[in-house]
Design a protein around this motif. Structure first.
Motif, PDB file in Angstrom:
ATOM      1  N   PRO A  58      37.975  49.359  59.696  1.00 32.64           N
ATOM      2  CA  PRO A  58      38.439  48.762  58.984  1.00 32.64           C
ATOM      3  C   PRO A  58      38.339  48.588  57.372  1.00 32.64           C
ATOM      4  O   PRO A  58      39.444  47.734  56.900  1.00 32.64           O
ATOM      5  CB  PRO A  58      37.384  47.604  59.903  1.00 32.64           C
ATOM      6  N   LYS A  59      37.303  48.993  56.858  1.00 35.12           N
ATOM      7  CA  LYS A  59      37.310  48.364  54.775  1.00 35.12           C
ATOM      8  C   LYS A  59      38.676  50.012  55.291  1.00 35.12           C
ATOM      9  O   LYS A  59      39.310  49.373  53.749  1.00 35.12           O
ATOM     10  CB  LYS A  59      35.975  48.574  54.280  1.00 35.12           C
ATOM     11  N   LEU A  60      38.454  51.059  55.403  1.00 35.92           N
ATOM     12  CA  LEU A  60      39.737  52.148  55.062  1.00 35.92           C
ATOM     13  C   LEU A  60      40.990  51.385  54.855  1.00 35.92           C
ATOM     14  O   LEU A  60      42.320  52.210  53.893  1.00 35.92           O
ATOM     15  CB  LEU A  60      39.951  53.163  55.932  1.00 35.92           C
ATOM     16  N   ALA A  61      41.800  50.337  55.254  1.00 33.24           N
ATOM     17  CA  ALA A  61      42.631  49.973  56.078  1.00 33.24           C
ATOM     18  C   ALA A  61      43.015  49.398  54.068  1.00 33.24           C
ATOM     19  O   ALA A  61      44.687  49.285  54.133  1.00 33.24           O
ATOM     20  CB  ALA A  61      42.950  48.967  56.149  1.00 33.24           C
ATOM     21  N   LYS A  62      42.458  48.367  53.291  1.00 30.77           N
ATOM     22  CA  LYS A  62      43.121  48.335  52.255  1.00 30.77           C
ATOM     23  C   LYS A  62      43.497  49.100  51.492  1.00 30.77           C
ATOM     24  O   LYS A  62      43.973  49.164  50.521  1.00 30.77           O
ATOM     25  CB  LYS A  62      41.830  47.713  51.997  1.00 30.77           C
ATOM     26  N   GLN A  63      42.469  50.530  51.382  1.00 32.12           N
ATOM     27  CA  GLN A  63      42.854  51.896  49.934  1.00 32.12           C
ATOM     28  C   GLN A  63      44.267  52.133  50.897  1.00 32.12           C
ATOM     29  O   GLN A  63      45.111  51.814  49.349  1.00 32.12           O
ATOM     30  CB  GLN A  63      42.323  52.264  51.096  1.00 32.12           C
ATOM     31  N   ASP A  64      44.964  51.941  51.848  1.00 31.71           N
ATOM     32  CA  ASP A  64      46.344  52.609  51.530  1.00 31.71           C
ATOM     33  C   ASP A  64      47.645  51.557  51.811  1.00 31.71           C
ATOM     34  O   ASP A  64      48.138  51.685  52.502  1.00 31.71           O
ATOM     35  CB  ASP A  64      45.963  53.390  52.624  1.00 31.71           C
ATOM     36  N   GLU A  65      47.062  50.067  52.121  1.00 29.76           N
ATOM     37  CA  GLU A  65      47.693  48.838  52.144  1.00 29.76           C
ATOM     38  C   GLU A  65      48.324  49.122  53.584  1.00 29.76           C
ATOM     39  O   GLU A  65      49.867  49.174  53.756  1.00 29.76           O
ATOM     40  CB  GLU A  65      48.990  48.707  51.138  1.00 29.76           C
ATOM     41  N   ILE A  66      47.277  49.034  54.479  1.00 25.37           N
ATOM     42  CA  ILE A  66      48.156  49.679  56.004  1.00 25.37           C
ATOM     43  C   ILE A  66      47.782  47.788  56.496  1.00 25.37           C
ATOM     44  O   ILE A  66      47.379  46.706  56.421  1.00 25.37           O
ATOM     45  CB  ILE A  66      47.155  49.930  56.692  1.00 25.37           C
ATOM     46  N   VAL A  67      49.798  47.550  56.709  1.00 23.59           N
ATOM     47  CA  VAL A  67      49.160  46.293  57.562  1.00 23.59           C
ATOM     48  C   VAL A  67      50.184  46.024  59.299  1.00 23.59           C
ATOM     49  O   VAL A  67      49.482  45.008  59.264  1.00 23.59           O
ATOM     50  CB  VAL A  67      50.751  45.286  56.154  1.00 23.59           C
ATOM     51  N   ALA A  68      50.137  47.338  59.781  1.00 23.34           N
ATOM     52  CA  ALA A  68      50.601  47.910  61.238  1.00 23.34           C
ATOM     53  C   ALA A  68      49.911  48.780  61.859  1.00 23.34           C
ATOM     54  O   ALA A  68      49.461  49.577  59.996  1.00 23.34           O
ATOM     55  CB  ALA A  68      51.999  47.189  61.225  1.00 23.34           C
ATOM     56  N   ILE A  69      50.153  49.374  62.602  1.00 20.96           N
ATOM     57  CA  ILE A  69      49.039  50.683  63.136  1.00 20.96           C
ATOM     58  C   ILE A  69      50.004  51.025  64.599  1.00 20.96           C
ATOM     59  O   ILE A  69      50.506  49.875  65.038  1.00 20.96           O
ATOM     60  CB  ILE A  69      47.679  50.303  63.364  1.00 20.96           C
ATOM     61  N   PRO A  70      50.295  52.054  64.286  1.00 24.39           N
ATOM     62  CA  PRO A  70      49.899  53.268  63.870  1.00 24.39           C
ATOM     63  C   PRO A  70      50.341  53.458  62.782  1.00 24.39           C
ATOM     64  O   PRO A  70      51.352  52.661  61.996  1.00 24.39           O
ATOM     65  CB  PRO A  70      50.071  54.068  64.243  1.00 24.39           C
ATOM     66  N   THR A  71      50.056  53.766  61.752  1.00 26.43           N
ATOM     67  CA  THR A  71      50.638  53.912  60.218  1.00 26.43           C
ATOM     68  C   THR A  71      50.499  55.385  59.540  1.00 26.43           C
ATOM     69  O   THR A  71      49.085  55.436  59.522  1.00 26.43           O
ATOM     70  CB  THR A  71      50.612  52.650  59.018  1.00 26.43           C
TER      71      THR A  71
END
Length: 105
Positions: A58-71
């Motif tokens: 889950p911490k990897l979402a911040k790295q690429d600024e993920i706000v929705a999935i799939p992205t």
């Protein structure tokens, strides 16, 4: 989940793609299948795909600024590009990745 294609990561002509998903949902599976098809048709032999399951990392979402999935995140070539959704709208995905120019009315 890691789905590296046979292309060399250090090659400047290789597209580095990262697909963020949340588990093995139907939408996540569809996004990966659509991405693989798009890559084989438009980037044959010149891409790598890394699949990141945000349930496991889950911490990897911040790295690429993920706000929705799939992205889908295009890491290389620059600039970084993001395409949200299951990539079933192929034209939108191609324009989002800058594989084809946007059609202007």
């Amino acid at each position: 989940m890691n789905s590296e294609h046979e292309a060399s990561v250090g090659d400047p002509d290789v597209w580095q793609l990262r697909l963020y998903v949340a588990g093995q949902t139907p939408k996540s599976i569809l996004a990966l299948a659509n991405l693989q098809r798009i890559c084989e048709e438009h980037l044959q032999g010149r891409y790598t795909i890394e699949v990141i399951d945000l349930h496991k990392h889950p911490k990897l979402a911040k790295q690429d600024e993920i706000v929705a999935i799939p992205t889908l995140v295009r890491k290389l070539p620059d600039p970084i590009r993001r395409v949200i959704g299951d990539l079933s709208n192929v034209e939108k995905a191609l324009v989002g990745l800058q594989l084809v120019p946007a059609h202007t009315p």
